[in-house]
Design a protein around this motif. Sequence first.
Motif, PDB file in Angstrom:
ATOM      1  N   GLU A 189       0.838  -1.202   0.000  1.00  0.00           N
ATOM      2  CA  GLU A 189       0.000   0.000   0.000  1.00  0.00           C
ATOM      3  C   GLU A 189       0.874   1.253   0.000  1.00  0.00           C
ATOM      4  OE1 GLU A 189      -2.596   0.504   3.414  1.00  0.00           O
ATOM      5  OE2 GLU A 189      -4.164   1.321   2.101  1.00  0.00           O
ATOM      6  N   LEU A 214       1.795   1.106  -8.698  1.00  0.00           N
ATOM      7  CA  LEU A 214       1.532  -0.203  -9.275  1.00  0.00           C
ATOM      8  C   LEU A 214       1.457  -0.109 -10.792  1.00  0.00           C
ATOM      9  CD1 LEU A 214      -1.649  -0.752 -10.407  1.00  0.00           C
ATOM     10  CD2 LEU A 214      -2.116  -0.320  -7.994  1.00  0.00           C
ATOM     11  N   PHE A 243      -6.857   5.452 -11.396  1.00  0.00           N
ATOM     12  CA  PHE A 243      -6.080   4.672 -12.348  1.00  0.00           C
ATOM     13  C   PHE A 243      -5.841   5.449 -13.637  1.00  0.00           C
ATOM     14  CE2 PHE A 243      -5.484   0.521 -10.563  1.00  0.00           C
ATOM     15  CZ  PHE A 243      -6.457   0.427  -9.581  1.00  0.00           C
ATOM     16  N   LYS A 278      -1.738   1.789 -14.612  1.00  0.00           N
ATOM     17  CA  LYS A 278      -0.869   2.317 -13.560  1.00  0.00           C
ATOM     18  C   LYS A 278      -1.686   3.074 -12.526  1.00  0.00           C
ATOM     19  CE  LYS A 278       3.062   2.783 -16.681  1.00  0.00           C
ATOM     20  NZ  LYS A 278       4.193   3.625 -17.148  1.00  0.00           N
ATOM     21  N   LYS A 279      -1.091   3.161 -11.335  1.00  0.00           N
ATOM     22  CA  LYS A 279      -1.651   4.005 -10.275  1.00  0.00           C
ATOM     23  C   LYS A 279      -0.502   4.467  -9.406  1.00  0.00           C
ATOM     24  CE  LYS A 279      -5.323   4.313  -6.851  1.00  0.00           C
ATOM     25  NZ  LYS A 279      -6.421   3.615  -6.128  1.00  0.00           N
ATOM     26  N   SER A 294      -0.273   5.470  -6.293  1.00  0.00           N
ATOM     27  CA  SER A 294      -0.233   5.049  -4.898  1.00  0.00           C
ATOM     28  C   SER A 294      -1.343   4.022  -4.664  1.00  0.00           C
ATOM     29  CB  SER A 294      -0.427   6.266  -3.984  1.00  0.00           C
ATOM     30  OG  SER A 294      -0.417   5.872  -2.628  1.00  0.00           O
ATOM     31  N   ALA A 295      -0.957   2.765  -4.467  1.00  0.00           N
ATOM     32  CA  ALA A 295      -1.932   1.680  -4.363  1.00  0.00           C
ATOM     33  C   ALA A 295      -2.645   1.694  -3.011  1.00  0.00           C
ATOM     34  CB  ALA A 295      -1.229   0.342  -4.559  1.00  0.00           C
ATOM     35  N   ASP A 338      -7.751  -1.664  -3.731  1.00  0.00           N
ATOM     36  CA  ASP A 338      -7.523  -1.898  -5.170  1.00  0.00           C
ATOM     37  C   ASP A 338      -7.325  -3.383  -5.477  1.00  0.00           C
ATOM     38  OD1 ASP A 338      -5.471   1.082  -5.442  1.00  0.00           O
ATOM     39  OD2 ASP A 338      -7.619   0.822  -5.811  1.00  0.00           O
ATOM     40  N   SER A 339      -7.188  -4.199  -4.465  1.00  0.00           N
ATOM     41  CA  SER A 339      -6.994  -5.637  -4.665  1.00  0.00           C
ATOM     42  C   SER A 339      -8.195  -6.210  -5.399  1.00  0.00           C
ATOM     43  CB  SER A 339      -6.808  -6.341  -3.321  1.00  0.00           C
ATOM     44  OG  SER A 339      -5.653  -5.876  -2.658  1.00  0.00           O
ATOM     45  N   LEU A 396      -4.362  -8.459  -8.735  1.00  0.00           N
ATOM     46  CA  LEU A 396      -3.590  -7.463  -8.009  1.00  0.00           C
ATOM     47  C   LEU A 396      -3.823  -7.627  -6.518  1.00  0.00           C
ATOM     48  CD1 LEU A 396      -1.850  -4.868  -7.884  1.00  0.00           C
ATOM     49  CD2 LEU A 396      -4.002  -3.578  -8.037  1.00  0.00           C
ATOM     50  N   VAL A 406      -2.731  -5.965  -2.940  1.00  0.00           N
ATOM     51  CA  VAL A 406      -2.095  -4.839  -2.272  1.00  0.00           C
ATOM     52  C   VAL A 406      -2.056  -5.153  -0.783  1.00  0.00           C
ATOM     53  CG1 VAL A 406      -2.134  -2.366  -1.848  1.00  0.00           C
ATOM     54  CG2 VAL A 406      -2.993  -3.279  -4.028  1.00  0.00           C
TER      55      VAL A 406
END
Lengths: 112, 110
Positions: free
Chosen positions: A15, A19, A63, A77-78, A80-81, A85-86, A108, A110
């Motif tokens: 986190e 990502l 995103f 892409k992001k 800051s995960a 977001d999982s 994904l 996180v």
Amino acid sequence: AQSVAQPEDQVNVAEGNPLTVKCTYSVSGNPYLFWYVQYPNRGLQFLLKYITGDNLVKGSYGFEAEFNKSQTSFHLKKPSALVSDSALYFCAVRGLYSTLTFGKGTMLLVSP
Amino acid sequence: NAGVTQTPKFQVLKTGQSMTLQCAQDMNHNSMYWYRQDPGMGLRLIYYSASEGTTDKGEVPNGYNVSRLNKREFSLRLESAAPSQTSVYFCASSGAYGYTFGSGTRLTVV
């Protein structure tokens, strides 16, 4: 025929870290590209799409995706995960008669 | 709420039984689709309908039939279910502004 490759079955990120979920495509003509997210036991939710214009596309939930024509890629892409977001992420390309061809999906995860 | 409605949400069938999955959209979209989702394989197109009155095979049509009853409705029929058809089925429609997916039907064939 069009095709989509998502080379990673799973991506793990902490986190707060950035990502990237990778996607490459093959299609005749100009590509129409999409990213969808699927939470457990839910349907697909639209995140963003590339039709034409800027190579950096901004979408839902912070995103974004970068279209690279020379590398035939459309990576998600992001900056800051978040743990939330999982989920399972799908890249897709539009083909004949507006059918979508999907990649196999990337999970994904996180971690807090 | 506008969208794509699928019924039923869950179904268990015995091998050889038949059933129809229903799908309806209220967005006046011309195109509708049926996909199946299997672990590690993404979503694969079974059949699609580019407009009312037309249907065409997708990537994995064997064992399925479809009917585009009218502009709103697009049904998927399994005439003789097989365990290989255990999957999650998604209906979708598309228009000028993109695609909308239903919430899915989880089908188990035993």
